[in-house]
Design a protein around this motif. Structure first.
Motif, mmCIF file in Angstrom:
data_model
loop_
_atom_site.group_PDB
_atom_site.id
_atom_site.type_symbol
_atom_site.label_atom_id
_atom_site.label_comp_id
_atom_site.label_asym_id
_atom_site.label_seq_id
_atom_site.Cartn_x
_atom_site.Cartn_y
_atom_site.Cartn_z
ATOM 1 N N ASN A 55 0.817 -1.211 0.000
ATOM 2 C CA ASN A 55 0.000 0.000 0.000
ATOM 3 C C ASN A 55 0.853 1.263 0.000
ATOM 4 O O ASN A 55 0.535 2.225 -0.694
ATOM 5 N N LYS A 56 1.944 1.243 0.762
ATOM 6 C CA LYS A 56 2.838 2.407 0.775
ATOM 7 C C LYS A 56 3.474 2.597 -0.598
ATOM 8 O O LYS A 56 3.646 3.712 -1.085
ATOM 9 N N THR A 57 3.836 1.477 -1.228
ATOM 10 C CA THR A 57 4.471 1.514 -2.542
ATOM 11 C C THR A 57 3.509 2.116 -3.571
ATOM 12 O O THR A 57 3.890 3.020 -4.325
ATOM 13 N N ALA A 58 2.267 1.631 -3.559
ATOM 14 C CA ALA A 58 1.273 2.127 -4.524
ATOM 15 C C ALA A 58 0.974 3.598 -4.269
ATOM 16 O O ALA A 58 0.819 4.384 -5.210
ATOM 17 N N LEU A 59 0.912 3.979 -2.996
ATOM 18 C CA LEU A 59 0.646 5.382 -2.656
ATOM 19 C C LEU A 59 1.755 6.276 -3.218
ATOM 20 O O LEU A 59 1.494 7.335 -3.784
ATOM 21 N N LYS A 60 2.988 5.810 -3.103
ATOM 22 C CA LYS A 60 4.128 6.596 -3.594
ATOM 23 C C LYS A 60 4.037 6.775 -5.121
ATOM 24 O O LYS A 60 4.273 7.868 -5.640
ATOM 25 N N VAL A 61 3.690 5.697 -5.806
ATOM 26 C CA VAL A 61 3.553 5.759 -7.268
ATOM 27 C C VAL A 61 2.459 6.768 -7.629
ATOM 28 O O VAL A 61 2.621 7.607 -8.530
ATOM 29 N N MET A 62 1.374 6.705 -6.861
ATOM 30 C CA MET A 62 0.241 7.602 -7.120
ATOM 31 C C MET A 62 0.613 9.051 -6.840
ATOM 32 O O MET A 62 0.186 9.955 -7.558
ATOM 33 N N GLU A 63 1.386 9.265 -5.789
ATOM 34 C CA GLU A 63 1.825 10.633 -5.469
ATOM 35 C C GLU A 63 2.684 11.209 -6.584
ATOM 36 O O GLU A 63 2.621 12.387 -6.883
ATOM 37 N N ARG A 64 3.470 10.349 -7.199
ATOM 38 C CA ARG A 64 4.377 10.826 -8.263
ATOM 39 C C ARG A 64 3.641 11.205 -9.529
ATOM 40 O O ARG A 64 4.105 12.062 -10.271
ATOM 41 N N TYR A 65 2.519 10.520 -9.795
ATOM 42 C CA TYR A 65 1.806 10.785 -11.047
ATOM 43 C C TYR A 65 0.368 11.209 -10.772
ATOM 44 O O TYR A 65 -0.485 10.380 -10.454
ATOM 45 N N SER A 66 0.121 12.507 -10.926
ATOM 46 C CA SER A 66 -1.199 13.036 -10.573
ATOM 47 C C SER A 66 -2.265 12.596 -11.576
ATOM 48 O O SER A 66 -3.447 12.788 -11.345
ATOM 49 N N ASP A 67 -1.862 11.993 -12.694
ATOM 50 C CA ASP A 67 -2.841 11.446 -13.636
ATOM 51 C C ASP A 67 -3.494 10.181 -13.089
ATOM 52 O O ASP A 67 -4.528 9.752 -13.588
ATOM 53 N N CYS A 69 -5.823 8.662 -10.796
ATOM 54 C CA CYS A 69 -6.878 9.226 -9.938
ATOM 55 C C CYS A 69 -7.351 8.224 -8.894
ATOM 56 O O CYS A 69 -7.930 8.612 -7.886
ATOM 57 N N MET A 70 -7.053 6.947 -9.130
ATOM 58 C CA MET A 70 -7.513 5.931 -8.189
ATOM 59 C C MET A 70 -6.668 4.676 -8.358
ATOM 60 O O MET A 70 -6.112 4.452 -9.438
ATOM 61 N N ALA A 71 -6.575 3.891 -7.297
ATOM 62 C CA ALA A 71 -5.870 2.615 -7.403
ATOM 63 C C ALA A 71 -6.554 1.607 -6.501
ATOM 64 O O ALA A 71 -7.165 1.972 -5.486
ATOM 65 N N TYR A 72 -6.493 0.341 -6.898
ATOM 66 C CA TYR A 72 -7.074 -0.727 -6.068
ATOM 67 C C TYR A 72 -6.064 -1.863 -5.969
ATOM 68 O O TYR A 72 -5.491 -2.286 -6.982
ATOM 69 N N GLY A 73 -5.867 -2.356 -4.765
ATOM 70 C CA GLY A 73 -4.898 -3.443 -4.625
ATOM 71 C C GLY A 73 -5.258 -4.466 -3.574
ATOM 72 O O GLY A 73 -5.971 -4.170 -2.601
ATOM 73 N N ASP A 74 -4.794 -5.685 -3.776
ATOM 74 C CA ASP A 74 -4.827 -6.729 -2.758
ATOM 75 C C ASP A 74 -3.729 -7.709 -3.110
ATOM 76 O O ASP A 74 -3.210 -7.666 -4.226
ATOM 77 N N SER A 75 -3.380 -8.561 -2.137
ATOM 78 C CA SER A 75 -2.322 -9.551 -2.350
ATOM 79 C C SER A 75 -1.080 -8.882 -2.958
ATOM 80 O O SER A 75 -0.618 -7.867 -2.432
ATOM 81 N N ASP A 76 -0.583 -9.396 -4.092
ATOM 82 C CA ASP A 76 0.631 -8.812 -4.682
ATOM 83 C C ASP A 76 0.304 -7.981 -5.917
ATOM 84 O O ASP A 76 1.155 -7.809 -6.785
ATOM 85 N N GLU A 77 -0.938 -7.491 -6.012
ATOM 86 C CA GLU A 77 -1.286 -6.731 -7.224
ATOM 87 C C GLU A 77 -1.877 -5.366 -6.904
ATOM 88 O O GLU A 77 -2.418 -5.140 -5.822
ATOM 89 N N TYR A 78 -1.754 -4.472 -7.844
ATOM 90 C CA TYR A 78 -2.361 -3.153 -7.760
ATOM 91 C C TYR A 78 -2.804 -2.726 -9.160
ATOM 92 O O TYR A 78 -2.093 -2.970 -10.135
ATOM 93 N N SER A 79 -3.976 -2.086 -9.241
ATOM 94 C CA SER A 79 -4.469 -1.550 -10.512
ATOM 95 C C SER A 79 -4.546 -0.029 -10.387
ATOM 96 O O SER A 79 -5.170 0.469 -9.447
ATOM 97 N N PHE A 80 -3.921 0.662 -11.311
ATOM 98 C CA PHE A 80 -3.914 2.127 -11.294
ATOM 99 C C PHE A 80 -4.793 2.652 -12.415
ATOM 100 O O PHE A 80 -4.605 2.270 -13.585
ATOM 101 N N LEU A 81 -5.724 3.527 -12.058
ATOM 102 C CA LEU A 81 -6.596 4.134 -13.070
ATOM 103 C C LEU A 81 -6.044 5.500 -13.450
ATOM 104 O O LEU A 81 -5.898 6.383 -12.598
#
Ligand code: ATP
Ligand code: ATP
Ligand code: MG
Ligand code: MG
Length: 265
Positions: A55-67, A69-81
């Motif tokens: 979750n911290k990793t995905a949050l960091k990726v999201m912070e870097r790219y303001s495009d 707008c949303m992400a969903y994750g569980d287990s070892d996966e994350y989907s970035f919209l």
């Protein structure tokens, strides 16, 4: 730079520009995380600290790219919209996928070592992620996409919770697998309740629902035909917006989506 006689080789390169005016979803998934989780002794079925690293990793990726707008994750996966109007790297598929996969891998390693200082990453077993990009033409399909991932989280988690509870009762992995073969959700709930003394409803929401990260825009009003100056201002608003984390049902809750109209902008 001066041309050389070798430069013709560049003509062999191909690039896929993801369709304009469509929603891009980039899904990253850990490579061989079943083994990875065994190597580092994850708690089964859910290691909360490992989820925190994701979750911290995905949050960091999201912070870097303001495009994003949303992400969903569980287990070892994350989907970035990525928003429909996204022009990041001219929507070049290879650039986006390789970038997201490498950001996930390197930040995961960084946050892992912060969280698990006593059990740092060894060169024998490093975290790596792959990534794919898919474009969706309507927001309805985007919602169905996230429903698909959340249902997957639920199905896997119910199975894994039942499986590991049976193993903790003393069954071998093979026996637990046999016991669960052919069962439907209600059977698994009953096995958990009657045989293992676990009410599945009381399991942590983060395990049952996964994690949703959303860029929360305040005072949002839909606009069209923005001037470039207005676009810059909007970009700034997006960059500054707070990213919040939830563990809620996004399949049936229409109001959750309706209260965030910028996601389908
Ligand atoms: P692939 O390379 O094909 O993705 P994989 O081994 O990563 O293979 P997945 O289907 O992605 O397979 O499943 C990820 C596996 O990682 C889960 O089945 C689970 O065993 C393990 N895992 C991931 N996160 C956790 C966690 N937080 N707690 C416990 N186990 C986890
Ligand atoms: P992009 O993201 O588009 O690849 P970039 O900044 O990485 O942008 P490159 O064309 O890949 O641009 O060039 C890499 C740059 O990194 C070089 O121009 C140089 O400035 C720097 N660089 C890379 N390796 C070294 C090195 N070993 N020593 C000094 N500088 C280096
Ligand atoms: Mg995986
Ligand atoms: Mg996976």
């Amino acid at each position: 730079m001066a041309n050389s006689k070798y430069e013709y080789v560049k003509a062999f390169e191909r690039e896929n520009y993801l369709l304009p005016e469509t929603y891009i979803v980039i899904r990253v998934d850990g490579k061989g995380f079943h083994k990875f989780s065994q190597y580092y002794g994850f708690e089964k079925p859910n290691d909360i600290r490992a989820l925190r690293v994701m979750n911290k990793t995905a949050l960091k990726v999201m912070e870097r790219y303001s495009d994003v707008c949303m992400a969903y994750g569980d287990s070892d996966e994350y989907s970035f919209l990525l928003r429909r109007k996204c022009e990041l790297y001219e929507r070049r598929e290879m650039k986006l996928c390789t970038l997201f996969a490498s950001l996930m891998s390197t930040y995961y390693m960084f946050y892992w070592n912060l969280e698990f200082g006593e059990n740092p990453i060894s060169e024998e077993m490093i975290p790596t992620f792959d990534a794919r990009a898919v474009v969706y033409p309507h927001f309805e399909v985007v919602r169905d996409y996230f429903s698909w991932r959340q249902v997957d989280c639920h199905i896997n988690n119910l199975y894994n919770t039942a499986f590991w509870s049976l193993v903790k009762l003393g069954l071998t992995p093979q026996e637990s697998e046999q016991r669960l073969m052919g069962t439907v959700s209600s059977d698994k709930n009953e096995i958990l309740f009657k045989e293992c003394g676990i009410n599945y409803n009381n399991e942590l929401e983060i395990f049952k629902k996964g994690t949703i990260l959303v860029r929360e825009l305040v005072n949002y009003a839909p606009k069209s035909d923005l001037s470039s100056r207005q676009k810059q201002r909007e970009d700034k608003v997006r960059r500054k917006a707070e990213i919040k984390s939830y563990h809620v049902d996004i399949i049936n809750d229409d109001s959750w989506w309706e209260s965030r109209p910028w996601l389908s902008e």
